[in-house]
Every structure is written in structure tokens, then in C-alpha cells.
Design a protein around this motif. Structure first.
Motif, PDB file in Angstrom:
ATOM      1  N   MET A  61       0.856  -1.203   0.000  1.00 39.40           N
ATOM      2  CA  MET A  61       0.000   0.000   0.000  1.00 39.40           C
ATOM      3  C   MET A  61       0.889   1.249   0.000  1.00 39.40           C
ATOM      4  N   GLU A  62       0.521   2.155  -0.810  1.00 44.83           N
ATOM      5  CA  GLU A  62       1.398   3.325  -0.874  1.00 44.83           C
ATOM      6  C   GLU A  62       1.158   4.259   0.314  1.00 44.83           C
ATOM      7  N   GLN A  63       2.124   5.137   0.532  1.00 45.31           N
ATOM      8  CA  GLN A  63       2.113   5.940   1.750  1.00 45.31           C
ATOM      9  C   GLN A  63       0.929   6.889   1.880  1.00 45.31           C
ATOM     10  N   ALA A  64       0.494   7.459   0.736  1.00 44.14           N
ATOM     11  CA  ALA A  64      -0.645   8.376   0.797  1.00 44.14           C
ATOM     12  C   ALA A  64      -1.866   7.655   1.363  1.00 44.14           C
ATOM     13  N   GLN A  65      -2.008   6.391   0.964  1.00 44.17           N
ATOM     14  CA  GLN A  65      -3.139   5.589   1.437  1.00 44.17           C
ATOM     15  C   GLN A  65      -2.983   5.251   2.921  1.00 44.17           C
ATOM     16  N   VAL A  66      -1.764   4.897   3.311  1.00 44.11           N
ATOM     17  CA  VAL A  66      -1.487   4.591   4.714  1.00 44.11           C
ATOM     18  C   VAL A  66      -1.841   5.791   5.591  1.00 44.11           C
ATOM     19  N   PHE A  67      -1.427   6.946   5.149  1.00 42.58           N
ATOM     20  CA  PHE A  67      -1.666   8.172   5.919  1.00 42.58           C
ATOM     21  C   PHE A  67      -3.163   8.458   5.994  1.00 42.58           C
ATOM     22  N   SER A  68      -3.819   8.345   4.869  1.00 43.26           N
ATOM     23  CA  SER A  68      -5.259   8.582   4.801  1.00 43.26           C
ATOM     24  C   SER A  68      -6.015   7.638   5.744  1.00 43.26           C
ATOM     25  N   ASP A  69      -5.649   6.356   5.708  1.00 45.17           N
ATOM     26  CA  ASP A  69      -6.298   5.374   6.581  1.00 45.17           C
ATOM     27  C   ASP A  69      -6.035   5.690   8.049  1.00 45.17           C
ATOM     28  N   PHE A  70      -4.794   6.083   8.318  1.00 46.83           N
ATOM     29  CA  PHE A  70      -4.412   6.424   9.685  1.00 46.83           C
ATOM     30  C   PHE A  70      -5.265   7.579  10.202  1.00 46.83           C
ATOM     31  N   LEU A  71      -5.423   8.600   9.375  1.00 44.48           N
ATOM     32  CA  LEU A  71      -6.213   9.766   9.778  1.00 44.48           C
ATOM     33  C   LEU A  71      -7.663   9.361  10.046  1.00 44.48           C
ATOM     34  N   THR A  72      -8.217   8.595   9.129  1.00 44.79           N
ATOM     35  CA  THR A  72      -9.606   8.147   9.294  1.00 44.79           C
ATOM     36  C   THR A  72      -9.764   7.353  10.588  1.00 44.79           C
ATOM     37  N   HIS A  73      -8.836   6.425  10.792  1.00 48.11           N
ATOM     38  CA  HIS A  73      -8.886   5.572  11.969  1.00 48.11           C
ATOM     39  C   HIS A  73      -8.849   6.373  13.259  1.00 48.11           C
ATOM     40  N   LYS A  74      -8.111   7.478  13.241  1.00 52.09           N
ATOM     41  CA  LYS A  74      -7.979   8.295  14.445  1.00 52.09           C
ATOM     42  C   LYS A  74      -9.042   9.382  14.516  1.00 52.09           C
ATOM     43  N   GLY A  75      -9.943   9.411  13.555  1.00 55.13           N
ATOM     44  CA  GLY A  75     -10.960  10.448  13.549  1.00 55.13           C
ATOM     45  C   GLY A  75     -10.421  11.808  13.148  1.00 55.13           C
ATOM     46  N   LEU A  76      -9.310  11.794  12.414  1.00 52.82           N
ATOM     47  CA  LEU A  76      -8.721  13.067  11.968  1.00 52.82           C
ATOM     48  C   LEU A  76      -9.094  13.302  10.503  1.00 52.82           C
ATOM     49  N   LYS A  77      -8.863  14.497  10.062  1.00 51.46           N
ATOM     50  CA  LYS A  77      -9.325  14.851   8.719  1.00 51.46           C
ATOM     51  C   LYS A  77      -8.201  14.912   7.701  1.00 51.46           C
ATOM     52  N   SER A  78      -8.549  14.627   6.462  1.00 51.68           N
ATOM     53  CA  SER A  78      -7.595  14.789   5.369  1.00 51.68           C
ATOM     54  C   SER A  78      -7.690  16.216   4.866  1.00 51.68           C
TER      55      SER A  78
END
Lengths: 142, 142
Positions: B1-18
DNA sequence: AGGGTTTTGATTATCATTATCGATTGATAA
DNA sequence: TTATCAATCGATAATGATAATCAAAACCCT
């Protein structure tokens, strides 16, 4: 030659003065546990000489580093730590993230490999730091 | 998985926004030379997005560290440096005291000896740092 | 599209370290 | 011993990196 003499000679050589504060700081530093912070030393010194200033402790520790009596270490908690230099005894550190304990280790085979690495890059080593962070045996059990 | 996706998933998981800032910072970080400081990144980002704030760069780099995309390094000059994490590729550093160049090295035999040291002390390694400071081949000649 | 929440960017706070400065002390020579 | 004068002291302010604050703006979900 003992450290008090080394320090005294260093000061004279640099045109600096021997003061009671400097003597007291050296003495207290050598009598302290290793890896103490400036704060640690300052508090201990205030008990003997209640007027000593924080800046003086700070300045004097830099002098001790400069003349080879002490070395400065940073273990990532934002506080510089100082340790007396012992002859022929280089060592590195294990640092417990939980309780802060600092354990020393020596591994000549690592040093040897370090030298090989440097040589392969035509790199001249002046100093190095090698720290393993984790949990000490006590903290790992919990 | 590329990093942009990892970051996006991480933000979603933590309830943070893109946000566009976060995307831009990640993108710029990945495109930069390794071992860049916050200052480096900030200046580069200002060229594309002149209104971005220093605090935002700072906060976002911490997030990148938290989600495993970046690691933070300290080489003793008082500026934290950040480096993209590459899979299966741990390395340590040679740091030139003269020109600031940072050279990476890998030495599995050192890692192995590290593990032996830790085991001998019942110590559980979480991370480590190993840096050799000195002069690179270019600076040593002068 | 709108409402509630998060984020941003600017600013301020914090913390360790360093610099400043007037008063004091140490080392040297008379 | 005393005078001289630069170095040092201790208190405090300055610095610099990082972290916290807060009103305005952006984002996400319905």
C-alpha cells in the motif's frame, strides 16, 4: 594525575581562574552517580553552597568536558547528562524507556565492525554514539 | 500500500481529517532528500503554498512519525531530522562534523551483536541509534 | 448545502541552554 | 600585604526549538 590537578592545570593554561565554585562543582560531580543531569548536580550543590547559580554549574560542566574530565550524553529526554571519563574504558548504553535506568555495555567486536564500516566509506571517526532503547529486565516483566 | 493511502487510513482511523496541507506536506516530504529538517520542509512548502504555517508542518511531521511513514532523527545540531521509512531496510549513519553530510550504512553483524548484548542484560530492545561522527572523505583531505 | 467538529496559521508559552551585566573575587606585581 | 585589573559569580534576560492556544477557516457527514 588526579582530576583536580588536571582541571587546575587546564584553567591555568587557558588563563582562567581557580575558584571555590569550580573546585566544589568538580568535587561534587566526581562524587555523584554517573549520568547525572545539570539539575541533579545543581540541587546537590545547593545543599553545600546555597548561593551557587545554575549558570555557574552549567558553565563549569562545559569546562569539564573541554578538559576531558567529563563527557556529555543525550538520551532523548531533553536533559544533557554528564559522566566522568574513565581511562581505557569506552562504553555505550542501554536506556530503559520505562524507568530511565541506564546500563553501560562494552562490545569490542562492535567497535571493530564500526571501524570497518568507516574505512569502507573513507570516513574518519572522531566519536560515536550507540544506544539501545527498550525495557530493562525489571520493567519488561510488568 | 502506498504511503498516501497509509496516511489517509491512519487519519480516518484516528478520527482526523484529510486536508490539503497534510497531503501537500506528505507529498513534499516524500519528494525531499532524506534527513530533512522541519525548516527545510517548511521553506520548500512555502514555495508551493505560501500561506502554510510552521506549526502545521511541525504537527504533521509528528503524525507521519506516529503512523510509521517517517522516523525522527537527532544528530546533535539541535534540529530534528525526518526520514521516510523504507521497508526491510534499517540503517544507521555516518555524520560529517565538517560539512554535515549524512551517509547511511547497514551492518547486520552489528545488529546481531547488539541483540547479544541486550540478551545478556535481559533487556528488550525497542529501538536503537548508532551514529559515527567524524570527517567524510572530502573533508578529511583538507 | 449546512452544522458541528477539526484544523489551520499566527501567536504565545515553555523549557533547556546561553548571553549579559554589575558586583565580587582571584592572581599577580609592587 | 595591598593594589590592580581581568575573570568570575549569580541573577536575570535572551535565545531557539518545540508545544500549546485560539479565532477563523476548512472538512466531513447527513
Amino acid at each position: 594525575m588526579e582530576q583536580a590537578q588536571v582541571f587546575s592545570d587546564f584553567l591555568t593554561h587557558k588563563g582562567l581562574k581557580s575558584t571555590i565554585q569550580r573546585k566544589l562543582i568538580l568535587e561534587t560531580f566526581l562524587a555523584s552517580r554517573s549520568h547525572c543531569s545539570i539539575e541533579d548536580l545543581y540541587l546537590k550543590l545547593r545543599k553545600k553552597h546555597s548561593k551557587i547559580g545554575y549558570a555557574t554549574v552549567h558553565r563549569t560542566l562545559k569546562l569539564l568536558v573541554e578538559c576531558g574530565i567529563a563527557i556529555e550524553q543525550h538520551f532523548g529526554d531533553g536533559h544533557a547528562r554528564y559522566e566522568p571519563v574513565r581511562e581505557n574504558s569506552h562504553h555505550d548504553h542501554l536506556v530503559c524507556r520505562e524507568c530511565g535506568e541506564i546500563i553501560e555495555f562494552e562490545e569490542p567486536r562492535i567497535e571493530q565492525l564500526q571501524n570497518q564500516v568507516a574505512m569502507a566509506h573513507n570516513f574518519t571517526i572522531i566519536s560515536h554514539r550507540h544506544e539501545l532503547y527498550g525495557l530493562c529486565s525489571g520493567c519488561a516483566q510488568k
